[in-house]
Design a protein around this motif. Structure first.
Motif, PDB file in Angstrom:
ATOM      1  N   TYR A 150      -1.587  -8.711   8.473  1.00  0.00           N
ATOM      2  CA  TYR A 150      -1.680  -8.058   7.161  1.00  0.00           C
ATOM      3  C   TYR A 150      -1.567  -9.099   6.048  1.00  0.00           C
ATOM      4  O   TYR A 150      -2.352  -9.095   5.099  1.00  0.00           O
ATOM      5  N   LYS A 151      -0.600  -9.994   6.198  1.00  0.00           N
ATOM      6  CA  LYS A 151      -0.362 -10.974   5.132  1.00  0.00           C
ATOM      7  C   LYS A 151      -1.400 -12.090   5.151  1.00  0.00           C
ATOM      8  O   LYS A 151      -1.727 -12.649   4.114  1.00  0.00           O
ATOM      9  N   ASP A 175      -8.114   4.805   1.876  1.00  0.00           N
ATOM     10  CA  ASP A 175      -8.469   3.479   2.374  1.00  0.00           C
ATOM     11  C   ASP A 175      -9.981   3.331   2.400  1.00  0.00           C
ATOM     12  O   ASP A 175     -10.699   4.264   2.774  1.00  0.00           O
ATOM     13  N   GLU A 210      10.153  -0.695  13.008  1.00  0.00           N
ATOM     14  CA  GLU A 210       9.884  -2.075  13.422  1.00  0.00           C
ATOM     15  C   GLU A 210       8.816  -2.126  14.506  1.00  0.00           C
ATOM     16  O   GLU A 210       8.058  -3.088  14.597  1.00  0.00           O
ATOM     17  N   HIS A 215       0.727   3.987   1.487  1.00  0.00           N
ATOM     18  CA  HIS A 215       1.035   4.542   2.808  1.00  0.00           C
ATOM     19  C   HIS A 215       2.162   3.801   3.496  1.00  0.00           C
ATOM     20  O   HIS A 215       3.015   4.398   4.141  1.00  0.00           O
ATOM     21  N   ASP A 216       2.139   2.485   3.347  1.00  0.00           N
ATOM     22  CA  ASP A 216       3.202   1.699   3.967  1.00  0.00           C
ATOM     23  C   ASP A 216       4.537   1.993   3.290  1.00  0.00           C
ATOM     24  O   ASP A 216       5.572   2.108   3.946  1.00  0.00           O
ATOM     25  N   ARG A 271      -0.810   8.023  11.224  1.00  0.00           N
ATOM     26  CA  ARG A 271      -1.284   6.662  10.959  1.00  0.00           C
ATOM     27  C   ARG A 271      -2.335   6.187  11.967  1.00  0.00           C
ATOM     28  O   ARG A 271      -2.870   5.101  11.821  1.00  0.00           O
ATOM     29  N   LYS A 276      -9.899  -2.150   0.800  1.00  0.00           N
ATOM     30  CA  LYS A 276      -8.499  -1.918   0.421  1.00  0.00           C
ATOM     31  C   LYS A 276      -7.881  -0.983   1.430  1.00  0.00           C
ATOM     32  O   LYS A 276      -8.526  -0.027   1.867  1.00  0.00           O
ATOM     33  N   GLY A 277      -6.652  -1.239   1.774  1.00  0.00           N
ATOM     34  CA  GLY A 277      -6.024  -0.324   2.710  1.00  0.00           C
ATOM     35  C   GLY A 277      -4.584  -0.684   2.979  1.00  0.00           C
ATOM     36  O   GLY A 277      -4.064  -1.681   2.465  1.00  0.00           O
ATOM     37  N   CYS A 278      -3.956   0.121   3.808  1.00  0.00           N
ATOM     38  CA  CYS A 278      -2.552  -0.081   4.144  1.00  0.00           C
ATOM     39  C   CYS A 278      -2.426  -1.231   5.143  1.00  0.00           C
ATOM     40  O   CYS A 278      -3.413  -1.740   5.663  1.00  0.00           O
ATOM     41  N   ALA A 279      -1.193  -1.616   5.402  1.00  0.00           N
ATOM     42  CA  ALA A 279      -0.932  -2.737   6.312  1.00  0.00           C
ATOM     43  C   ALA A 279      -1.542  -2.484   7.681  1.00  0.00           C
ATOM     44  O   ALA A 279      -2.099  -3.391   8.306  1.00  0.00           O
ATOM     45  N   ILE A 280      -1.445  -1.244   8.148  1.00  0.00           N
ATOM     46  CA  ILE A 280      -1.949  -0.932   9.491  1.00  0.00           C
ATOM     47  C   ILE A 280      -3.473  -1.064   9.539  1.00  0.00           C
ATOM     48  O   ILE A 280      -4.026  -1.690  10.432  1.00  0.00           O
ATOM     49  N   PHE A 292      10.850  -6.195   3.159  1.00  0.00           N
ATOM     50  CA  PHE A 292      10.320  -6.036   4.518  1.00  0.00           C
ATOM     51  C   PHE A 292       8.868  -6.494   4.600  1.00  0.00           C
ATOM     52  O   PHE A 292       8.471  -7.176   5.536  1.00  0.00           O
ATOM     53  N   HIS A 323       0.841  -1.196   0.000  1.00  0.00           N
ATOM     54  CA  HIS A 323       0.000   0.000   0.000  1.00  0.00           C
ATOM     55  C   HIS A 323       0.880   1.252   0.000  1.00  0.00           C
ATOM     56  O   HIS A 323       1.915   1.288   0.667  1.00  0.00           O
ATOM     57  N   LEU A 325       2.306  -7.533  10.790  1.00  0.00           N
ATOM     58  CA  LEU A 325       2.602  -8.017   9.439  1.00  0.00           C
ATOM     59  C   LEU A 325       1.939  -9.374   9.197  1.00  0.00           C
ATOM     60  O   LEU A 325       1.480  -9.664   8.091  1.00  0.00           O
ATOM     61  N   LEU A 369       6.363   0.001  14.548  1.00  0.00           N
ATOM     62  CA  LEU A 369       5.130   0.268  13.803  1.00  0.00           C
ATOM     63  C   LEU A 369       4.631  -1.007  13.141  1.00  0.00           C
ATOM     64  O   LEU A 369       3.458  -1.337  13.221  1.00  0.00           O
ATOM     65  N   TYR A 370       5.565  -1.666  12.474  1.00  0.00           N
ATOM     66  CA  TYR A 370       5.184  -2.882  11.746  1.00  0.00           C
ATOM     67  C   TYR A 370       5.691  -4.106  12.496  1.00  0.00           C
ATOM     68  O   TYR A 370       6.582  -4.803  12.033  1.00  0.00           O
TER      69      TYR A 370
END
Lengths: 420, 143
Positions: free
Chosen positions: B16-17, B41, B5, A357-358, B123, B62-66, A416, A355, B13, B7-8
């Motif tokens: 997210y995955k 998003d 790190e 943003h990421d 975020r 749809k959106g970011c990992a967070i 990553f 994404h 993760l 943050l994610y």
């Protein structure tokens, strides 16, 4: 590839390392002593020291209100403020400085046209044409105007390469069209639109043309007389100037047709109890105390660009944009939006599985500032079929090494987040 | 890269995955839609309550990992709780993300994993998007 463009293109090449020294913000380190790599120039440009100095000099030496004060400082401030009007007129090929109206920026300029010309002249059944690549600032004022006047918004669609569908433009252009609102250079796709040709066709059926020049004025030499449009808007802060000072250039014939924009001091001739008469343009459209310091500093920014030479700036930025397009397109999983043959410095892209943003957050940790989101162009995002994009947008102080750093950072982000 | 790190985190993760409770929803199933206009998003939730409990929560969009991980974690940790408990949980979590209260160490690991997002104020909206949507969905069901 060296930081300077190919010598065979002619004209003086830019000495980018020397130029960078003029920008104090570019000297700083961010996030664990990483050099700042600023690739968000389509949002706003950085400011050379002489622009910052112009603000300080104004406030320390001749701060006064313009046009009314009959004292030394007032005369100084007025003379310098008005000198910028002339400088802007020369810079965009307008000649006549009476056609240059100062605003806060592109958005206010377009709203000025929408109110003072559009809302004052449009009638039910009239049509306004916008393109599928417009920034919200060249859509919403027209939606509001249509809603108020019972007019209708028509859209010019895009071809797969991110250029406008000119055949379809000719189909939507008709005797009800009063205005064509278009961007000169897209802030997302980079596309340089054939403004002069489209304006010519619009004029043939009696429609006017308003151009969003926010992305073109910092990138290439602009000549409003050659474009032969009716209104041309741009923002000083994207050209090295401070925020809060922009321009609405208005063709002489149109000035005479327009009602006031905002009411207040400065824009009047004589005020009676029940009504008033207006000052002559451009003052008729500059109610209240203007952003004097910012306008004067915008003058310094335009002088700086003139010193570099807009031809040289354009040549360099074109070479750099080509390098960025080639470098990013070569990365696995990266898709570029827009492949117009003639273009500006905005390079929007998607990284598969990541994404925007990421990605933006990730590369920021490497000191790299890119933009992620809908870029104030939601209708365009719908047409591209994505909710958001990533964008690197270039200026003449950027280098190929910075683009290489972005590419390397994207590769690391892919690892990553577990793609590529 | 410490902040990044945080943050994610691995747990984020992972969600997210491999998002949990994620399913393509039909328009009829959707209880609520939420947009984050900042980043484009788009999130949709299908919430089903049964006998005072939130029986199922499903998400798509749809959106970011967070935002995606947060939606997955929210569904994972709130499914089966009473409507009242969910209301309190959403309020507490959103307040903590906004810095209006402390994170409680007794909270689920998934919530605590999102704590790192607080260092990135822009975020926070991504992390709370699903939670605000759930709150709205439950308010509608009460009506």
């Amino acid at each position: 590839m060296a930081a300077t463009p190919n010598k065979s293109t002619g004209g003086p090449a830019l000495d980018v390392q020397r130029i960078r020294a003029d920008f104090p913000i570019l000297q700083q380190k961010v996030h664990d002593e990483r050099p700042l790599i600023y690739l968000d120039n389509a949002a706003t440009s950085q400011k050379p020291q002489l622009v910052i100095d112009a603000l300080t000099t104004y406030y320390t030496q001749y701060n006064a209100n313009v046009h009314r004060a009959l004292h030394y400082l007032g005369e100084q401030a007025t003379a310098r403020y008005e000198a910028v009007r002339k400088k802007v007129a020369d810079f965009i090929g307008a000649g006549d400085s009476g056609t240059v109206v100062f605003t806060r920026g592109t958005t206010e300029s377009i709203n000025l046209v929408a109110r003072a010309w559009g809302a004052a002249r449009l009638q039910a059944g009239d049509e306004i044409i916008v393109t599928g690549m417009e920034h919200h600032s060249n859509i919403i004022p027209w939606q509001l105007c249509c809603r108020e006047r019972g007019a209708r918004l028509r859209w010019v669609e895009l071809l797969p390469d991110g250029t406008l569908d000119l055949e379809q433009y000719r189909e939507v252009l008709n005797e009800r069209t009063r205005l064509v609102a278009m961007t000169h250079v897209s802030n997302v796709l980079g596309t340089l639109n054939p403004v002069a040709a489209m304006a010519h066709e619009a004029h043939q059926i009696g429609a006017c043309v308003v151009v969003d020049g926010a992305q073109s004025v910092p990138y290439l030499p602009v000549n409003v007389a050659a474009l032969d449009v009716d209104f041309f808007a741009f923002s000083g802060h994207k050209c090295g100037g401070p925020t809060g000072a922009g321009v609405c250039w208005i063709r002489r014939e149109r000035l005479a047709e327009m009602e006031p924009f905002m009411g207040g001091g400065e824009m009047i001739e004589r005020v009676h109890d029940d009504d008033a008469t207006w000052a002559e343009p451009p003052y008729k459209f500059e109610a209240g105390t203007p952003n004097i310091a910012d306008v004067i500093a915008l003058g310094a920014a335009l002088e700086y660009l003139e010193g570099l030479g807009m031809e040289a700036v354009h040549t360099y930025e074109q070479a750099l944009t080509t390098y960025a397009l080639d470098t990013l397109a070569a990365l696995p999983g990266v898709r570029i939006f827009g492949s117009a043959p003639e273009r500006g410095g905005a390079v929007s892209f998607a990284v598969e599985g990541l994404h925007p943003h990421d990605l933006s957050q990730y590369v920021d940790q490497h000191g790299i500032a890119i933009r992620a989101g809908h870029l104030c162009a939601q209708p365009l995002m719908r047409r591209l079929g994505v909710p958001a994009v990533s964008r690197a947008s270039l200026s003449y102080y950027n280098t190929t090494a910075e683009i290489d750093a972005l590419a390397a950072s994207i590769r690391r982000a892919q690892k990553f987040f577990g793609h590529g | 890269m410490d902040d990044l790190e945080q943050l994610y985190q691995d747990l984020i993760l992972d969600h997210y995955k491999q998002p949990r409770h994620r399913q393509a929803l039909t328009d009829e199933e959707v209880s609520v839609e939420a947009d984050n206009p900042l980043c484009g998003d788009q999130l949709r939730l299908a919430v089903e309550c049964d006998a005072g409990r939130v029986a199922t929560i499903r998400h798509d969009g749809k959106g970011c990992a967070i935002s995606q991980a947060s939606a997955s974690m929210m569904c994972e940790t709130l499914t089966g709780r009473t409507v009242e408990e969910v209301g309190v949980a959403v309020r507490d979590f959103v307040a903590a993300m906004r810095g209006e209260r402390e994170f409680d160490p007794s909270w689920p690991d998934e919530w605590l994993a999102l704590q790192g997002v607080c260092k990135f104020p822009l975020r926070v909206k991504c992390a709370t998007l699903a939670w605000h949507a759930l709150q709205k969905a439950l308010e509608r069901q009460v009506e």
